[in-house]
Design an enzyme around this catalytic site. Structure first.
Site, PDB file in Angstrom:
ATOM      1  N   GLY A   1       0.805  -1.216   0.000  1.00  0.00           N
ATOM      2  CA  GLY A   1       0.000   0.000   0.000  1.00  0.00           C
ATOM      3  C   GLY A   1       0.835   1.261   0.000  1.00  0.00           C
ATOM      4  O   GLY A   1       0.420   2.288   0.515  1.00  0.00           O
TER       5      GLY A   1
ATOM      6  N   GLY B   1       1.420   2.800  -2.598  1.00  0.00           N
ATOM      7  CA  GLY B   1       0.919   3.618  -3.710  1.00  0.00           C
ATOM      8  C   GLY B   1       1.658   3.395  -5.001  1.00  0.00           C
ATOM      9  O   GLY B   1       2.060   4.335  -5.655  1.00  0.00           O
ATOM     10  N   SER B   2       1.848   2.142  -5.401  1.00  0.00           N
ATOM     11  CA  SER B   2       2.673   1.907  -6.573  1.00  0.00           C
ATOM     12  C   SER B   2       2.048   2.440  -7.858  1.00  0.00           C
ATOM     13  O   SER B   2       2.765   2.875  -8.738  1.00  0.00           O
ATOM     14  CB  SER B   2       2.992   0.430  -6.715  1.00  0.00           C
ATOM     15  OG  SER B   2       1.804  -0.286  -6.884  1.00  0.00           O
ATOM     16  N   SER B   3       0.718   2.446  -7.987  1.00  0.00           N
ATOM     17  CA  SER B   3       0.163   2.933  -9.253  1.00  0.00           C
ATOM     18  C   SER B   3       0.434   4.418  -9.435  1.00  0.00           C
ATOM     19  O   SER B   3       0.751   4.867 -10.539  1.00  0.00           O
ATOM     20  CB  SER B   3      -1.336   2.626  -9.370  1.00  0.00           C
ATOM     21  OG  SER B   3      -1.934   2.513  -8.129  1.00  0.00           O
ATOM     22  N   ALA B   4       0.342   5.188  -8.349  1.00  0.00           N
ATOM     23  CA  ALA B   4       0.645   6.622  -8.443  1.00  0.00           C
ATOM     24  C   ALA B   4       2.107   6.826  -8.815  1.00  0.00           C
ATOM     25  O   ALA B   4       2.438   7.667  -9.659  1.00  0.00           O
ATOM     26  CB  ALA B   4       0.343   7.315  -7.110  1.00  0.00           C
ATOM     27  N   ALA B   5       2.988   6.035  -8.214  1.00  0.00           N
ATOM     28  CA  ALA B   5       4.421   6.175  -8.510  1.00  0.00           C
ATOM     29  C   ALA B   5       4.699   5.773  -9.957  1.00  0.00           C
ATOM     30  O   ALA B   5       5.492   6.422 -10.645  1.00  0.00           O
ATOM     31  CB  ALA B   5       5.246   5.325  -7.543  1.00  0.00           C
TER      32      ALA B   5
ATOM     33  N   ASP C   1      -1.553  10.734  -3.374  1.00  0.00           N
ATOM     34  CA  ASP C   1      -0.440   9.810  -3.629  1.00  0.00           C
ATOM     35  C   ASP C   1       0.340  10.233  -4.865  1.00  0.00           C
ATOM     36  O   ASP C   1       1.570  10.132  -4.899  1.00  0.00           O
ATOM     37  CB  ASP C   1      -0.947   8.358  -3.748  1.00  0.00           C
ATOM     38  CG  ASP C   1      -2.208   8.211  -4.596  1.00  0.00           C
ATOM     39  OD1 ASP C   1      -2.730   9.234  -5.089  1.00  0.00           O
ATOM     40  OD2 ASP C   1      -2.668   7.072  -4.771  1.00  0.00           O
TER      41      ASP C   1
END
Ligand code: MEV
Length: 323
Positions: free
Chosen positions: A107, A109-113, A154
């Protein structure tokens, strides 16, 4: 002919859920990063290779971007490329590979990164100058294309880095602290589904008038926290974590596992502790003095949690190598 950009993951410090409805929040970028590489592929297609999400090779025709079946793990990448290609009228095949320091489980926030790093990499690869503000806006739109919900905090953390005070949809993005925070992070072992929890809170808000007052209390405490960061008063900041956790519990987003790790952290000397993010699992955080740090880490492990060795206030999106 290859560009690599990276962006940090994040941990929410104060204000989750309320931030979706216009309250401020405070979020910190962590030193675990996602790296995205863009290179030519010689075909009029997009190829994506993301072994960290179990996807070795994914192909899509440029004319079909955003259409047909979108595997969940690819949706963010695909929607971002679609937006970028439409904006700059690009029609060229590329190969995108992603690589991550952290598992998507935690959690962070890999998609935001991923969308932040991909925007930066594409802008350099295609020689399109983009300021952080433009990167933030495009990356946030791609997240909304896929998820439909989310405050964008994020994405802001991944683009700007540091420890920031954020108001959706990016009307305020302000750094409040420089450097690493005296934090201990524990992972519950349970993966949470953010969109589901956001919808659950939305449902509660529709049915219960008091939810508005809880959001008001969260706004007050986030604004107090902002001042305390400037004073570096981690004792009081710990107390505000406890207060924020109580308010989140009334919204039914904590869990048995989170409550347990929060309890043992406080009992073993943390100044205060709370869940971080949507709730339902993922991570808990605490502010803990150096002298108590080892005790708190040990208590988290004994209670069945996983201690996450992260540093906070990490730098935002950046190029790692250019063509
Ligand atoms: C999730 O990590 C934090 C929420 O506030 C959602 C969001 O702000 O997008 C629950």
């Amino acid at each position: 002919m290859k560009v690599t950009a990276s962006a940090p993951g994040k941990l929410m410090l104060y204000g989750e859920h309320a931030v979706v409805y216009g309250s401020p929040c405070i979020v910190t970028a962590v030193d675990q990063r996602v790296r995205v590489t863009v290179e030519p592929n010689g075909e009029g297609e997009i190829h994506v290779c993301s072994p960290n999400v179990g996807l070795d090779e994914y192909h899509k025709k440029i004319s079909r971007l955003g259409k047909d079946d979108l595997p969940k793990s690819m949706a963010f990448v695909e929607m971002l490329v679609k937006r970028f290609y439409e904006k700059y009228q690009i029609n060229e095949g590329i190969r995108i590979s992603t690589e991550s320091d952290f598992s998507t489980q935690f959690g962070f926030g890999s998609s935001a990164a991923v969308v932040a790093a991909l925007t930066k990499a594409l802008s350099s690869y295609f020689y399109k100058k983009m300021e952080n503000r433009e990167i933030f806006e495009m990356a946030y739109q791609a997240v909304l294309d896929v998820q439909g919900v989310g405050s964008g905090f994020d994405v802001a953390a991944s683009v700007y880095g540091g420890t920031i005070y954020y108001v959706t949809p990016g009307t305020v993005i302000e750094n409040v602290y420089e450097g690493n925070l005296p934090m201990v992070v524990g992972y519950t072992g349970v993966k949470a589904d953010t969109p589901t929890l956001i919808r659950q809170v939305a449902e509660l808000k529709r049915n219960e008038g008091w939810v508005e007052a809880v959001f008001g209390d969260i706004t007050d405490l986030v604004n107090r926290a902002k001042i305390l960061f400037v004073k570096q008063d981690f004792e009081q900041l710990g107390k505000l974590m406890n207060k924020n956790q109580k308010l989140l519990s009334t919204l039914n987003v904590s869990s048995v596992e989170l409550d347990k790790l929060i309890k043992v952290s406080k009992e073993s000397g943390a100044n205060g502790a709370k869940l971080s993010g949507a709730g339902g699992g993922d991570c808990m955080i605490s502010f803990t003095a150096e002298s108590k740090r080892e005790n708190v880490i040990e208590a988290i492990k004994v209670a069945g949690g996983v201690w996450m060795d992260v540093r906070t206030g990490a730098p935002g999106v950046r190029l790692e190598s250019e063509k």
